[in-house]
Design a protein around this motif. Structure first.
Motif, mmCIF file in Angstrom:
data_model
loop_
_atom_site.group_PDB
_atom_site.id
_atom_site.type_symbol
_atom_site.label_atom_id
_atom_site.label_comp_id
_atom_site.label_asym_id
_atom_site.label_seq_id
_atom_site.Cartn_x
_atom_site.Cartn_y
_atom_site.Cartn_z
ATOM 1 N N GLU A 93 42.754 56.955 36.220
ATOM 2 C CA GLU A 93 42.881 57.840 35.062
ATOM 3 C C GLU A 93 41.642 58.709 34.891
ATOM 4 O O GLU A 93 41.744 59.891 34.566
ATOM 5 C CB GLU A 93 43.148 57.028 33.793
ATOM 6 N N LEU A 94 40.465 58.139 35.120
ATOM 7 C CA LEU A 94 39.227 58.912 35.028
ATOM 8 C C LEU A 94 39.269 60.087 35.997
ATOM 9 O O LEU A 94 38.973 61.235 35.622
ATOM 10 C CB LEU A 94 38.023 58.010 35.313
ATOM 11 N N ARG A 95 39.652 59.831 37.222
ATOM 12 C CA ARG A 95 39.713 60.890 38.242
ATOM 13 C C ARG A 95 40.800 61.913 37.910
ATOM 14 O O ARG A 95 40.577 63.124 37.970
ATOM 15 C CB ARG A 95 39.960 60.268 39.615
ATOM 16 N N GLU A 96 42.002 61.430 37.562
ATOM 17 C CA GLU A 96 43.113 62.341 37.269
ATOM 18 C C GLU A 96 42.799 63.275 36.110
ATOM 19 O O GLU A 96 43.129 64.460 36.146
ATOM 20 C CB GLU A 96 44.380 61.556 36.911
ATOM 21 N N GLU A 97 42.193 62.739 35.066
ATOM 22 C CA GLU A 97 42.032 63.508 33.843
ATOM 23 C C GLU A 97 40.737 64.304 33.779
ATOM 24 O O GLU A 97 40.683 65.334 33.110
ATOM 25 C CB GLU A 97 42.155 62.589 32.623
ATOM 26 N N THR A 98 39.669 63.840 34.460
ATOM 27 C CA THR A 98 38.373 64.511 34.339
ATOM 28 C C THR A 98 37.820 65.022 35.659
ATOM 29 O O THR A 98 36.923 65.857 35.659
ATOM 30 C CB THR A 98 37.315 63.561 33.731
ATOM 31 N N GLY A 99 38.282 64.498 36.769
ATOM 32 C CA GLY A 99 37.744 64.859 38.064
ATOM 33 C C GLY A 99 36.541 64.025 38.481
ATOM 34 O O GLY A 99 36.003 64.209 39.564
ATOM 35 N N TYR A 100 36.134 63.079 37.635
ATOM 36 C CA TYR A 100 34.970 62.249 37.945
ATOM 37 C C TYR A 100 35.383 60.928 38.584
ATOM 38 O O TYR A 100 36.433 60.367 38.260
ATOM 39 C CB TYR A 100 34.168 61.935 36.674
ATOM 40 N N VAL A 101 34.539 60.446 39.473
ATOM 41 C CA VAL A 101 34.627 59.087 39.990
ATOM 42 C C VAL A 101 33.376 58.367 39.505
ATOM 43 O O VAL A 101 32.346 58.997 39.236
ATOM 44 C CB VAL A 101 34.747 59.031 41.532
ATOM 45 N N ALA A 102 33.460 57.052 39.388
ATOM 46 C CA ALA A 102 32.350 56.260 38.856
ATOM 47 C C ALA A 102 31.852 55.269 39.890
ATOM 48 O O ALA A 102 32.646 54.630 40.583
ATOM 49 C CB ALA A 102 32.793 55.514 37.604
#
Length: 187
Positions: A93-102
């Motif tokens: 969800e982080l990647r889909e919605e913001t483009g960020y990976v953690a």
């Protein structure tokens, strides 16, 4: 004291994403009572992510929410509807919605969202070591604006969005405090 016991759950209506239930339960005095609630269909949990950049910015999303007929500022979140581990759903969800990976994902809390009407339980993660990799494959209904704001200006900046007419997801305030408490403990 006798515990409350669910006696029956009857599906009154079911749609693509939600089902409405009539729940019959026995209260602590032994009286049968009924309650109406909703639950998600084909969902193994709900996740939210509190993304904090190395520069001390919180990452939010702004999107139109038909249920409240308004734009809402909120943390990236979504359903675990693919049989994933909750951590994997949060990263997706982080990647889909913001483009960020953690690089780092830490569980900060878990609990019901609206226990008077819904069986939804939210699991929240703090995401650190963020790297922008490009927006992932969003759902067809998602038109999301990504917003970054310095944590030390969070309340002022959110107030500006509210004055403009956007709703601010109230979970933001408690979750950012929990995330900051975790981060301060690591210093």
């Amino acid at each position: 004291m006798e515990r409350y016991v669910i006696v029956d759950k009857e599906t009154v209506w079911e749609g693509r994403y939600l089902r409405c239930l009539k729940i019959t339960y026995r209260d602590s005095r032994g009286v049968l009572r009924q309650w109406e609630a909703v639950e998600r269909v084909n969902c193994d949990g709900i996740v939210a992510v509190v993304p904090i950049t190395d520069e001390g910015e919180a990452v939010f999303i702004r999107q139109f929410r038909p249920a409240v007929n308004n734009y809402v500022i909120e943390f990236p979140a979504g359903l675990n509807d693919r049989g994933e581990r909750l951590e994997d759903a949060a990263l997706r969800e982080l990647r889909e919605e913001t483009g960020y990976v953690a690089e780092e994902l830490v569980l900060i809390t878990r609990g019901p969202l609206s226990s008077g009407s819904s069986g939804e339980v939210l699991t929240v993660f703090l995401a650190r070591g963020l790297k922008f990799q490009g927006i992932g494959q969003r759902d067809e209904t998602e038109e999301i604006e990504v917003i970054k704001m310095p944590i030390d200006q969070l309340y002022e900046t959110l107030s500006l969005f509210a004055e403009r007419g956007d709703f601010i997801d109230l979970k933001i305030f408690g979750l950012i405090e929990m995330a900051m408490k975790f981060l301060r403990a690591r210093l």
